[in-house]
Write an enzyme that holds these catalytic residues in place. Structure first.
Site, mmCIF file in Angstrom:
data_model
loop_
_atom_site.group_PDB
_atom_site.id
_atom_site.type_symbol
_atom_site.label_atom_id
_atom_site.label_comp_id
_atom_site.label_asym_id
_atom_site.label_seq_id
_atom_site.Cartn_x
_atom_site.Cartn_y
_atom_site.Cartn_z
ATOM 1 N N TRP A 103 -14.662 -2.822 -10.509
ATOM 2 C CA TRP A 103 -13.956 -4.025 -10.970
ATOM 3 C C TRP A 103 -14.864 -5.250 -10.989
ATOM 4 C CZ3 TRP A 103 -10.282 -2.821 -13.911
ATOM 5 C CH2 TRP A 103 -9.433 -1.746 -13.630
ATOM 6 N N ASP A 173 -11.191 -11.901 -6.650
ATOM 7 C CA ASP A 173 -10.210 -10.954 -7.195
ATOM 8 C C ASP A 173 -9.603 -10.227 -6.000
ATOM 9 O OD1 ASP A 173 -8.856 -8.773 -8.189
ATOM 10 O OD2 ASP A 173 -10.528 -7.972 -9.367
ATOM 11 N N LYS A 197 -0.596 -3.841 -7.971
ATOM 12 C CA LYS A 197 -1.179 -3.058 -6.891
ATOM 13 C C LYS A 197 -0.322 -3.189 -5.635
ATOM 14 C CE LYS A 197 -4.244 -2.078 -9.831
ATOM 15 N NZ LYS A 197 -5.587 -2.545 -10.053
HETATM 16 C C1 PLP Z 1 -6.396 -2.919 -11.182
HETATM 17 C C2 PLP Z 1 -7.415 -3.935 -10.949
HETATM 18 C C3 PLP Z 1 -7.828 -4.817 -11.964
HETATM 19 C C4 PLP Z 1 -7.343 -4.716 -13.396
HETATM 20 O O1 PLP Z 1 -5.990 -4.926 -13.519
HETATM 21 P P1 PLP Z 1 -5.215 -4.682 -14.918
HETATM 22 O O2 PLP Z 1 -3.924 -5.365 -14.671
HETATM 23 O O3 PLP Z 1 -5.104 -3.226 -15.123
HETATM 24 O O4 PLP Z 1 -6.004 -5.344 -15.982
HETATM 25 C C5 PLP Z 1 -8.774 -5.763 -11.641
HETATM 26 N N1 PLP Z 1 -9.277 -5.866 -10.399
HETATM 27 C C6 PLP Z 1 -8.907 -5.039 -9.403
HETATM 28 C C7 PLP Z 1 -9.511 -5.193 -8.050
HETATM 29 C C8 PLP Z 1 -7.967 -4.056 -9.647
HETATM 30 O O5 PLP Z 1 -7.598 -3.229 -8.650
#
Ligand code: PLP
Length: 362
Positions: A103, A173, A197
């Site tokens: 990511w 993030d 998540k």
């Molecule tokens: C799942 C995830 C993303 C991307 O999310 P989407 O909503 O699928 O675009 C980005 N960063 C992390 C750490 C993630 O787990």
């Protein structure tokens, strides 16, 4: 568990608290006397505005968010944020990124479209199985921000200590660890998290941004939707927001407040992860993928070292009621995502199953 549900170890969309799902079910056809479902409701209605305002207030309480930060609900999931962060924050056109896995690599690739990207630390040398030392990074004076992916969902690693940004803005993030433990918001300029998540349904990110980072003008070609200021100035309702996701995450925020907040979640998450890691550390069949000092409490990555054995495990586990244990297709292996809503009994039952599987496959 009630309702004959499976223990779902998916990395996202993932489990939600049953109590929250029950409330949503009970309000489905007639939300609190409005005669309609939240899905059918105008985002300008009194009922929906109350949902929105409570969600913001509850998140503020949960995370102790200071008054000089704005809470935004932005569509486009996590991936949209990879672009919005550099579009909005690269004033000098320079940023620093820490490369720790899938990511952060995606974030780096996107940021390169908008300016100069310095990868100031990386754990690529060991396949992203640890968080590199970020205590003395080489950060250019004019860097607009330092970016981290605080929990790498696919690789299963997490920061124990935030980087020393030497006075620069920290952007994080937090998608796969959002509200899993306390965090000091003031350490960050911007925190964002895709909500599917740990907090709700897919299709939205929560963004917590320090007000001085908002800019009215981020360039003539920037889509109006991509300016954080558009959302900040319009209470996340410049256009029709993801009403359903806002409603659901609001319910989860209330559930967390009622159940001891993020402090209680952290305690529970540490206990849960220990059940699995303790077993992995003494197992002869399975081996944890991440280094001990960098292990994620949310995404536990492991493998047998034999792809066929991994596949056999996934298949038999599914038949026994443990779903989505396959590692991400990009790196293989196995992964158990154990977010807030995964009960400790789920992890204990999984470990019992793994022990049995190990004994049968000696
Ligand atoms: C799942 C995830 C993303 C991307 O999310 P989407 O909503 O699928 O675009 C980005 N960063 C992390 C750490 C993630 O787990």
């Amino acid at each position: 568990m009630k309702y004959d549900r499976t223990y779902n170890f998916s990395a996202g969309p993932a489990m939600m608290p049953e109590e929250v799902l029950e409330e949503i079910r009970d309000e489905m056809l007639n939300y609190r006397g409005t005669g309609m479902c939240v899905m059918e409701m105008s985002h300008r209605s009194k009922a929906f505005l109350a949902i929105y305002e409570e969600a913001v207030a509850d998140l503020k309480k949960l995370m102790n968010i200071p008054d000089n930060y704005k809470i935004l609900f932005v569509q486009g999931g996590g991936t949209m944020e990879f672009a919005m962060v550099p579009m909005n924050l690269m004033k000098n056109g320079v940023a620093c990124y820490v490369e720790t896995g899938t990511w952060s690599k995606k974030a780096i690739a996107e940021a390169k479209k908008f300016g100069e990207v310095n990868v100031v630390a990386s754990s690529k040398d060991k396949d992203y199985t640890y968080i590199p030392d970020c205590s003395n990074l080489d950060i250019p004076e004019n860097a607009d921000y330092v970016y981290i992916c605080e929990n790498e969902t696919i690789n299963g690693i997490t920061y124990q200590q935030l980087p020393n940004t030497k006075g620069h803005v920290l952007v994080s993030d937090q998608s796969s660890m959002f509200l899993s433990r306390p965090c000091n918001v003031e350490d960050y300029g911007l925190i964002w998290a895709g909500v599917q998540k740990n907090v709700g349904p897919a299709g939205m990110a929560v963004v917590i941004i320090r007000e001085d980072l908002l800019r009215e003008d981020i360039g003539p070609k920037a889509p109006v939707y991509c300016n954080y200021n558009t959302h900040a100035a319009n209470d996340s309702m410049y256009n029709t927001p993801n009403c359903w996701a806002i409603y659901c995450v609001g319910k989860v925020f209330k559930y967390l407040l009622k159940n001891g907040g993020v402090e209680a979640m952290e305690k529970k998450n540490i206990e849960k992860a220990a059940v699995l890691y303790d077993y992995l550390d003494q197992s002869k069949l399975f081996k944890a993928s991440a280094e001990a000092g960098s292990r994620s409490l949310m995404n536990v990555t492991f493998r047998t070292g034999d792809d066929e054995m991994d596949a056999k495990f996934v298949k038999e586990a599914k038949a026994a009621g443990f779903d989505n244990l396959k590692g991400h297709r990009s790196i293989g292996g196995l992964r158990a995502s154990i977010y807030n809503a995964m009960p400790k009994e789920g992890v204990e039952a999984l470990v019992a199953f793994m022990k049995k599987f190990e004994a049968e496959n000696e």
